[in-house]
Design a protein around this motif. Structure first.
Motif, PDB file in Angstrom:
ATOM      1  N   SER A   1       0.825  -1.204   0.000  1.00  0.00           N
ATOM      2  CA  SER A   1       0.000   0.000   0.000  1.00  0.00           C
ATOM      3  C   SER A   1       0.870   1.269   0.000  1.00  0.00           C
ATOM      4  O   SER A   1       0.519   2.273  -0.634  1.00  0.00           O
ATOM      5  N   VAL A   2       1.991   1.235   0.705  1.00  0.00           N
ATOM      6  CA  VAL A   2       2.926   2.366   0.675  1.00  0.00           C
ATOM      7  C   VAL A   2       3.420   2.563  -0.760  1.00  0.00           C
ATOM      8  O   VAL A   2       3.404   3.686  -1.285  1.00  0.00           O
ATOM      9  N   PHE A   3       3.821   1.464  -1.401  1.00  0.00           N
ATOM     10  CA  PHE A   3       4.277   1.551  -2.802  1.00  0.00           C
ATOM     11  C   PHE A   3       3.232   2.244  -3.676  1.00  0.00           C
ATOM     12  O   PHE A   3       3.548   3.066  -4.526  1.00  0.00           O
ATOM     13  N   GLU A   4       1.976   1.872  -3.453  1.00  0.00           N
ATOM     14  CA  GLU A   4       0.909   2.363  -4.324  1.00  0.00           C
ATOM     15  C   GLU A   4       0.565   3.824  -4.058  1.00  0.00           C
ATOM     16  O   GLU A   4      -0.029   4.484  -4.904  1.00  0.00           O
ATOM     17  N   ASN A   5       0.905   4.300  -2.858  1.00  0.00           N
ATOM     18  CA  ASN A   5       0.448   5.637  -2.474  1.00  0.00           C
ATOM     19  C   ASN A   5       1.511   6.723  -2.506  1.00  0.00           C
ATOM     20  O   ASN A   5       1.273   7.832  -2.050  1.00  0.00           O
ATOM     21  N   THR A   6       2.695   6.383  -3.018  1.00  0.00           N
ATOM     22  CA  THR A   6       3.705   7.428  -3.147  1.00  0.00           C
ATOM     23  C   THR A   6       4.544   7.189  -4.388  1.00  0.00           C
ATOM     24  O   THR A   6       4.723   6.044  -4.818  1.00  0.00           O
ATOM     25  N   SER A   7       5.041   8.280  -4.942  1.00  0.00           N
ATOM     26  CA  SER A   7       5.970   8.161  -6.061  1.00  0.00           C
ATOM     27  C   SER A   7       7.409   8.254  -5.556  1.00  0.00           C
ATOM     28  O   SER A   7       8.347   8.189  -6.342  1.00  0.00           O
ATOM     29  N   LEU A   8       7.578   8.404  -4.245  1.00  0.00           N
ATOM     30  CA  LEU A   8       8.933   8.558  -3.699  1.00  0.00           C
ATOM     31  C   LEU A   8       9.624   7.200  -3.574  1.00  0.00           C
ATOM     32  O   LEU A   8       8.961   6.169  -3.439  1.00  0.00           O
ATOM     33  N   PRO A   9      10.966   7.205  -3.581  1.00  0.00           N
ATOM     34  CA  PRO A   9      11.698   5.985  -3.256  1.00  0.00           C
ATOM     35  C   PRO A   9      11.310   5.478  -1.863  1.00  0.00           C
ATOM     36  O   PRO A   9      11.048   6.281  -0.964  1.00  0.00           O
ATOM     37  N   VAL A  10      11.274   4.151  -1.715  1.00  0.00           N
ATOM     38  CA  VAL A  10      10.883   3.546  -0.436  1.00  0.00           C
ATOM     39  C   VAL A  10      12.007   2.637   0.073  1.00  0.00           C
ATOM     40  O   VAL A  10      12.520   1.806  -0.665  1.00  0.00           O
ATOM     41  N   THR A  11      12.344   2.851   1.341  1.00  0.00           N
ATOM     42  CA  THR A  11      13.364   2.038   2.018  1.00  0.00           C
ATOM     43  C   THR A  11      12.683   1.157   3.049  1.00  0.00           C
ATOM     44  O   THR A  11      11.637   1.532   3.601  1.00  0.00           O
ATOM     45  N   THR A  12      13.262  -0.015   3.312  1.00  0.00           N
ATOM     46  CA  THR A  12      12.778  -0.848   4.418  1.00  0.00           C
ATOM     47  C   THR A  12      13.976  -1.367   5.215  1.00  0.00           C
ATOM     48  O   THR A  12      15.116  -1.274   4.775  1.00  0.00           O
ATOM     49  N   VAL A  13      13.659  -1.889   6.404  1.00  0.00           N
ATOM     50  CA  VAL A  13      14.665  -2.567   7.228  1.00  0.00           C
ATOM     51  C   VAL A  13      14.146  -3.997   7.368  1.00  0.00           C
ATOM     52  O   VAL A  13      13.385  -4.300   8.288  1.00  0.00           O
ATOM     53  N   PRO A  14      14.525  -4.885   6.426  1.00  0.00           N
ATOM     54  CA  PRO A  14      13.861  -6.196   6.344  1.00  0.00           C
ATOM     55  C   PRO A  14      13.893  -7.009   7.638  1.00  0.00           C
ATOM     56  O   PRO A  14      12.970  -7.777   7.903  1.00  0.00           O
ATOM     57  N   ILE A  15      14.898  -6.827   8.472  1.00  0.00           N
ATOM     58  CA  ILE A  15      14.942  -7.655   9.694  1.00  0.00           C
ATOM     59  C   ILE A  15      13.788  -7.332  10.641  1.00  0.00           C
ATOM     60  O   ILE A  15      13.423  -8.163  11.472  1.00  0.00           O
ATOM     61  N   TYR A  16      13.161  -6.166  10.496  1.00  0.00           N
ATOM     62  CA  TYR A  16      11.963  -5.878  11.299  1.00  0.00           C
ATOM     63  C   TYR A  16      10.892  -6.941  11.015  1.00  0.00           C
ATOM     64  O   TYR A  16      10.297  -7.490  11.921  1.00  0.00           O
ATOM     65  N   GLN A  17      10.644  -7.163   9.711  1.00  0.00           N
ATOM     66  CA  GLN A  17       9.558  -8.093   9.360  1.00  0.00           C
ATOM     67  C   GLN A  17       9.908  -9.523   9.755  1.00  0.00           C
ATOM     68  O   GLN A  17       9.060 -10.241  10.302  1.00  0.00           O
ATOM     69  N   SER A  18      11.146  -9.941   9.505  1.00  0.00           N
ATOM     70  CA  SER A  18      11.487 -11.335   9.862  1.00  0.00           C
ATOM     71  C   SER A  18      11.424 -11.532  11.375  1.00  0.00           C
ATOM     72  O   SER A  18      11.016 -12.601  11.851  1.00  0.00           O
ATOM     73  N   THR A  19      11.783 -10.520  12.134  1.00  0.00           N
ATOM     74  CA  THR A  19      11.728 -10.626  13.605  1.00  0.00           C
ATOM     75  C   THR A  19      10.287 -10.788  14.084  1.00  0.00           C
ATOM     76  O   THR A  19       9.979 -11.633  14.924  1.00  0.00           O
TER      77      THR A  19
END
Lengths: 415, 415
Positions: free
Chosen positions: B108-126
């Motif tokens: 949903s973030v991807f769909e709602n902004t034209s800006l580059p998006v960063t994540t910290v993948p270990i948050y989700q795996s944790t």
């Protein structure tokens, strides 16, 4: 007869005010005596108020401007601002009222705060006698009234006709933006005369001396946008003001110089303050400064950046800026926002001048223990966190996944 | 096969992204090519978004963190924050969601902004596999998913076991405050192993390379209070990260180093950034920094002060701080306050790096003409002034007694 802190200091007498100040500054009593005597430490008082030390060696102080304008006359709101300013840590109040019963409002300000109060007397004489009709006698008698009513400090804009003439031909974008400076200049232009405060300077010093009222030499040439600093007018004014300050000091009158205020490019802030400090021992009062013009609606934040840099470079006394600067007279809530932003700036500046404070450490010690009430009590504005987040802790930013808690458990083996 | 901006630059190909960037930076196309090739200019993109240049020679960029937490799961509010952040001038978004349907929110973030998006993948795996049960495969497969879904950049915390061991015996008040760093550390401590991102670094670089995803090397050792900087852990981490960055650059992977973030005494900010810049050519990402711990409820203001100093000293990319830092997940309005405070900081920093902007001059030219709408349009947040003061001009601060107007009249003889 000894009447001023300077007089006493020159005779080696440590006054009760100096003794109170000694508990709050980073200098010893001998230094207090010599600094008061030579004018580098100013002690501002009013009746039984806590004396406020303005100098190198003291924490950076914050002044709050308030007062009615011709477009917004609500004395009750101004008195509310006095209370808000004192509650949130202002060190001094300047009553700039120009609308309604100006003398009555000033009396009410006196009654509603224990802080030192400053005025700019030419505001009142301009309103009450008219910008074009006001006479030298009107200006001086208004000044006299303010002094005898018990103000702690008065601001006089001592722009001379040479500087004013130079301004006519300057390429400044914003021209002159200091209100008291503009009133004084209009008087000089209308009457084709020299500045009345310079003309009657010795007489004025005598009045100030009798009540130990601090003279604040106004920053008429402060720049109204960051492009306007480079015309040198501020430096000329500083030289004029330092000469006048020397005369005041000689007569035993405490004096503060206003300078490097207004809008100043970030690169120039430290250098300009060091230039002032290299040529003057008198405490420096800085309005702002704002390192950008585009912060409209957030000028307290831009001002906090400039004021942190200014304070860190040696400014002794800061005039706050509110979010409504350039737009409107502030509301009491905006006064609070401005005071807190500048308390943060003064605190950061002091960390540059004097090193990290114990208060920061105490807050962090409580934070590491998840003592929510304890850390909030150490904050500059302890009311704000609970207004923002009614439930105190745990912080919803990380919820169950708090790095501090996780690592405390794992590194102690308590997981 | 050429896949990354670095690959193309090394072959002398000016990509469409570099051409777009050329219109916004203070360097010419030849310098863009050589800077991209050597890693000192990072171009962050996503699909058809405007490429964001992060480097010396580009304006200072602002990142906005948002996302759900375990204690506050309201995806609609997070998407509102995305919109608010983009509207008010954020350059990139980092989705730090840890609550609810994390993959769905990211989509949903991807769909709602034209800006580059960063994540910290270990948050989700944790969150999804559990802090104690997550395996190396889980960590790497989550990272792979983020890359293939189209993130612009991922943050990996490459703290090594040597640094972690040192932290155990350190006298830090706040210990470790980086969430991603703490999850990575817990994995290492639980499994008694080296950092999985370091162990699999070449494999990870290959994944990043294929999609030209920017590697951001996280600031695990950032200090959680201003007393914690001096233990040297940040410097050790910077050395580790610069070595890893060299390996990434060699493989053609764009890389940013995070450092000098968190709580940093004002005196140390410029020096620490110059230390980094003296040993590394890679763009520096700074979280904050906060030069005081006592700004609770106003950390966006304290952060704006620190970020102005950091940006002025050479930081290329700033992570914003909101008023609710240390207290709660921010509201959309607090996200706006944080973005604007950091836009002001970046603008001030850029005035130190590159000189005064035309935008400041344009606002002031309109201000001197009392063009209220015109000056408001030039403000960093043009909506704020009218929200604060519904009636546009004349400013009620001075009412009839406006110094600018008075002096314009008198100096022009038009009185």
């Amino acid at each position: 007869m000894d009447t001023t802190q300077i007089d006493y200091a020159r005779n080696g007498v440590l006054t009760p005010e100096m003794q109170q100040v000694a508990e709050t500054v980073y200098i010893d009593e001998d230094t207090i005596l010599s600094d008061v005597a030579n004018g580098s430490l100013v002690i501002m008082t009013r009746n039984k108020s806590q004396p406020v030390a303005i100098s190198k060696g003291a924490t950076t102080k914050i002044n709050v401007n308030l007062g009615t304008s011709s477009a917004n006359i609500d004395p009750g709101s101004e008195i509310e601002k006095v209370t808000v300013a004192e509650k949130h840590g202002a060190d001094t109040i300047t009553d700039l009222s120009m609308g309604g019963d100006i003398s009555g409002i000033r009396k009410s300000v006196f009654e509603n705060t224990s802080l030192p109060v400053t005025t700019v007397p030419i505001y009142q004489s301009t309103v009450e006698y008219g910008m074009k009709n006001v006479t030298e006698d009107d200006i001086l008698s208004t000044l006299k009234n303010h002094i005898y009513e018990g103000v702690s400090s008065v601001v006089l804009h001592c722009v001379d006709s040479y500087t004013l003439e130079k301004l006519k031909g300057s390429k400044r974008v914003m021209g002159m933006v200091a209100k008291g400076g503009s009133f004084t200049s209009v008087f000089m232009l209308t009457n084709e005369c020299e500045n009345p405060f310079i003309q009657h300077f010795d007489e004025i010093l005598e009045m100030l001396r009798k009540n130990d009222v601090v003279l604040s030499l106004g920053n008429t040439m402060r720049s109204g946008c960051i492009h306007d600093l480079s015309d040198g007018a501020q430096k000329v004014e500083i030289e004029t003001n330092v000469n006048l300050a020397n005369r005041a000091n000689k007569k035993g009158v405490q004096v503060i110089v206003e300078g490097v205020g207004g809008h100043v490019q970030a690169n120039d802030i430290s250098d300009s303050i060091r230039f002032y400090k290299s040529m003057s021992k008198y405490p420096l009062f800085v309005a702002g400064p704002l390192p950008t013009d585009v912060g409209l609606g957030y000028d307290h934040i831009a001002g906090s950046v400039g004021a942190s840099m200014a304070s860190g470079a040696g400014a002794d006394y800061l005039c706050y800026i509110t979010p409504s600067e350039h737009l409107a007279l502030p509301t009491p809530e905006q006064v609070r926002e401005g005071v807190v932003a500048f308390k943060i700036a003064a605190h950061i500046g002091d960390s540059i001048k004097y090193g990290i404070s114990d208060r920061d450490l105490m807050l962090s010690m409580k934070r590491r223990k998840f003592d929510w009430n304890g850390q909030i009590e150490m904050a500059i504005d302890p009311d704000k966190p609970s207004e923002m987040c009614p439930i105190k802790g745990p912080c919803t930013m990380c919820g169950d996944y708090c790095a501090i808690k996780i690592m405390q458990n794992y590194l102690s083996g308590d997981n």
